[in-house]
Design a protein around this motif. Structure first.
Motif, PDB file in Angstrom:
ATOM      1  N   VAL A 242     -18.803   9.777  -2.280  1.00  0.00           N
ATOM      2  CA  VAL A 242     -18.417  11.043  -2.902  1.00  0.00           C
ATOM      3  C   VAL A 242     -16.930  10.973  -3.221  1.00  0.00           C
ATOM      4  O   VAL A 242     -16.095  11.019  -2.313  1.00  0.00           O
ATOM      5  N   PRO A 243     -16.586  10.852  -4.504  1.00  0.00           N
ATOM      6  CA  PRO A 243     -15.164  10.768  -4.861  1.00  0.00           C
ATOM      7  C   PRO A 243     -14.471  12.120  -4.657  1.00  0.00           C
ATOM      8  O   PRO A 243     -15.107  13.172  -4.679  1.00  0.00           O
ATOM      9  N   TRP A 244     -13.173  12.088  -4.454  1.00  0.00           N
ATOM     10  CA  TRP A 244     -12.402  13.320  -4.297  1.00  0.00           C
ATOM     11  C   TRP A 244     -12.435  14.102  -5.592  1.00  0.00           C
ATOM     12  O   TRP A 244     -12.327  13.536  -6.680  1.00  0.00           O
ATOM     13  N   GLN A 245     -12.564  15.410  -5.477  1.00  0.00           N
ATOM     14  CA  GLN A 245     -12.540  16.297  -6.636  1.00  0.00           C
ATOM     15  C   GLN A 245     -11.199  17.021  -6.667  1.00  0.00           C
ATOM     16  O   GLN A 245     -10.749  17.539  -5.652  1.00  0.00           O
ATOM     17  N   ASN A 246     -10.586  17.053  -7.839  1.00  0.00           N
ATOM     18  CA  ASN A 246      -9.343  17.790  -8.006  1.00  0.00           C
ATOM     19  C   ASN A 246      -9.660  19.201  -8.491  1.00  0.00           C
ATOM     20  O   ASN A 246     -10.363  19.377  -9.485  1.00  0.00           O
ATOM     21  N   PHE A 247      -9.141  20.200  -7.783  1.00  0.00           N
ATOM     22  CA  PHE A 247      -9.329  21.584  -8.198  1.00  0.00           C
ATOM     23  C   PHE A 247      -8.402  21.870  -9.356  1.00  0.00           C
ATOM     24  O   PHE A 247      -7.190  21.742  -9.237  1.00  0.00           O
ATOM     25  N   GLU A 248      -8.968  22.213 -10.502  1.00  0.00           N
ATOM     26  CA  GLU A 248      -8.130  22.491 -11.665  1.00  0.00           C
ATOM     27  C   GLU A 248      -8.315  23.904 -12.195  1.00  0.00           C
ATOM     28  O   GLU A 248      -7.354  24.595 -12.455  1.00  0.00           O
ATOM     29  N   ARG A 249      -9.561  24.328 -12.375  1.00  0.00           N
ATOM     30  CA  ARG A 249      -9.793  25.661 -12.926  1.00  0.00           C
ATOM     31  C   ARG A 249     -11.177  26.155 -12.529  1.00  0.00           C
ATOM     32  O   ARG A 249     -11.989  25.402 -12.012  1.00  0.00           O
ATOM     33  N   LEU A 250     -11.421  27.433 -12.779  1.00  0.00           N
ATOM     34  CA  LEU A 250     -12.703  28.069 -12.513  1.00  0.00           C
ATOM     35  C   LEU A 250     -13.267  28.616 -13.816  1.00  0.00           C
ATOM     36  O   LEU A 250     -12.520  28.914 -14.750  1.00  0.00           O
TER      37      LEU A 250
END
Length: 55
Positions: free
Chosen positions: A20-28
């Protein structure tokens, strides 16, 4: 149990292994109805299922 599986020792194998690669929080999603239909509030994770590899 299936004939081919009779002599195998499946207890020695792990149930599953995941990467599971890291996810970058960018927008909703601004539209919660669209997010609900997509199954995620993160547009970056809204990937269509094609029955093949990830898009």
């Amino acid at each position: 149990m299936h004939e081919k599986c009779k002599d195998k020792n499946f207890e020695e194998f792990p149930v599953a292994m995941a990467y599971v690669p890291w996810q970058n929080f960018e927008r909703l999603y601004d539209d919660l109805e669209k997010a609900y239909c997509a199954g995620t509030v993160f547009p970056e994770l809204d990937k269509p299922f094609t029955g093949r590899r990830c898009v």
